[in-house]
Design a protein around this motif. Structure first.
Motif, short mmCIF file in Angstrom:
data_model
loop_
_atom_site.label_atom_id
_atom_site.label_comp_id
_atom_site.label_asym_id
_atom_site.label_seq_id
_atom_site.Cartn_x
_atom_site.Cartn_y
_atom_site.Cartn_z
N TYR A 18 0.80 -1.22 0.00
CA TYR A 18 0.00 0.00 0.00
C TYR A 18 0.84 1.27 0.00
O TYR A 18 0.30 2.37 -0.10
N LYS A 36 -9.61 -2.90 -10.42
CA LYS A 36 -9.39 -3.67 -9.19
C LYS A 36 -8.46 -2.92 -8.24
O LYS A 36 -8.73 -2.82 -7.03
N TYR A 40 -9.62 -1.48 -4.50
CA TYR A 40 -8.94 -1.86 -3.26
C TYR A 40 -8.05 -0.74 -2.72
O TYR A 40 -7.25 -0.96 -1.82
N LYS A 41 -8.20 0.46 -3.30
CA LYS A 41 -7.61 1.69 -2.78
C LYS A 41 -6.09 1.72 -2.81
O LYS A 41 -5.44 2.32 -1.94
N PHE A 42 -5.50 1.08 -3.83
CA PHE A 42 -4.07 1.25 -4.04
C PHE A 42 -3.83 2.61 -4.69
O PHE A 42 -4.74 3.22 -5.27
N CYS A 259 -2.84 -11.18 -7.08
CA CYS A 259 -2.61 -10.89 -5.66
C CYS A 259 -1.66 -11.91 -5.04
O CYS A 259 -0.79 -11.55 -4.24
N ASN A 268 -2.35 -7.96 1.13
CA ASN A 268 -3.49 -8.84 0.87
C ASN A 268 -4.46 -8.86 2.04
O ASN A 268 -5.68 -8.95 1.86
N LEU A 271 -6.31 -5.44 1.96
CA LEU A 271 -7.32 -5.31 0.90
C LEU A 271 -8.61 -6.04 1.25
O LEU A 271 -9.69 -5.67 0.77
N VAL A 274 -10.45 -3.47 3.13
CA VAL A 274 -10.99 -2.48 2.18
C VAL A 274 -12.22 -3.05 1.49
O VAL A 274 -13.24 -2.35 1.33
N GLU A 275 -12.14 -4.30 1.07
CA GLU A 275 -13.27 -4.94 0.39
C GLU A 275 -14.51 -4.95 1.28
O GLU A 275 -15.62 -4.67 0.83
#
Length: 316
Positions: A18, A36, A40-42, A259, A268, A271, A274-275
């Motif tokens: 991240y 994607k 997942y806010k990357f 991933c 991982n 995320l 985040v999901e």
């Protein structure tokens, strides 16, 4: 009993987390993976100049961005009531020439900064077939529905693709020597070129990329999107209705394999948090005023606040 041939994928030597800053460039499958990364806010930017399918055009736009070679009026043309550039996607085209030129150069400046500060650049090649504008003999990124008699169509040789990829790497490394590269081949089938021609096109791309990843550089990683679609997902139920593009199930599966091999274990786990928040925010309750739903939203807000405290760039 195993009903599929699972492709072994080597773990990346420089996986994404991240703190990574990612730039994704290439075909429409780059957009799928970019969505994607965004979900997942990357810290990700996808195709600043729109979808680009072939290696030559990707090389040209990287070269222009790194060198800050600004667009000029000579790079534009007027067709079907809009101003276009053969170097960018039609989504950017507009009816105002000055605004279009200004927009292109604003994107260029931003892309320059993104490339020189990126930790990871993901490049997805879609095809070896290119269209050359007869008047200039230059490869175009998009034909913008200009009459086909204005172009010559040809396939790029493996040697020229390899050279183009090498150039793209060198352009970026001169400004950003610590950047990591992830190459992949789009699983989208370009059957308008023909069945045999599509396979030939992908073969040229795969051969050239495989030559590149054998260079003595530790910061180049290959992710087998095309191979996963062809071997692990060898069934038409994994295609969209057009039978050309991977459907959402296939995209989700390829993302999972990405991933596993290319994202750190810690990222991982994040995320998944985040999901949970993203799905919670997308939930539409039957009784939004109920006490249970209000508590649910409060809990969701607290989870989001904790993540934002740890990763200030995240916005929910």
């Amino acid at each position: 009993m195993n009903f599929t041939t699972k492709i072994p994928i080597a773990k990346s030597n420089s996986p994404i987390d991240y703190s990574s800053k990612i730039v994704s460039i290439g075909s429409c499958f780059a957009e799928n993976m970019g969505e994607k990364l965004d979900f997942y806010k990357f810290q990700n930017t996808t195709n600043p100049f729109g979808i680009i399918f072939n290696p030559i055009s990707i090389e040209k736009i990287i070269d222009r961005a790194i060198k800050l070679n600004y667009f000029t009026a000579e790079d534009l043309f007027f067709y079907n009531d809009l101003w276009h550039s053969f170097e960018v996607h039609s989504d950017l085209s507009t009816d105002n020439k000055e605004e279009f030129l200004s927009q292109l150069n604003q994107i260029l400046v931003k892309m320059n900064q993104q490339l020189i500060t990126a930790t990871h650049i993901i490049i997805t090649y879609g095809t070896s077939w290119v269209y050359k504008l007869k008047s200039s003999e230059s490869v175009v990124a998009n034909c913008h529905k200009v009459s086909q008699n204005q172009f010559d169509k040809e396939i790029i040789s493996v040697e020229n693709i390899e050279k183009s990829i090498q150039n793209s790497i060198e352009f970026i490394q001169k400004a950003n020597p610590k950047c990591n590269f992830i190459f992949t081949i789009s699983p989208v089938r370009h059957l308008k070129d023909g069945f045999v021609e599509n396979q030939l096109s992908k073969a040229h791309l795969i051969t050239a990329v495989q030559k590149i990843i054998k260079y003595p550089l530790s910061n180049i990683h290959y992710f087998p999107s095309y191979e996963i679609m062809m071997d692990e997902l060898r069934d038409y139920r994994f295609y969209a209705q057009d039978m050309l593009h991977p459907n959402s199930i296939a995209i989700d599966y390829i993302w999972e394999r990405f991933c596993e091999s290319t994202i750190t274990d810690q990222a991982n786990s994040i995320l998944l948090e985040v999901e949970s928040i993203q799905k919670g925010m997308a939930h539409r309750p039957f009784h939004p005023e109920s006490i249970s739903h209000i508590k649910f939203l409060q809990n969701l807000s607290e989870k989001a606040a904790l993540l934002k405290a740890q990763f200030p760039f995240m916005k929910f």
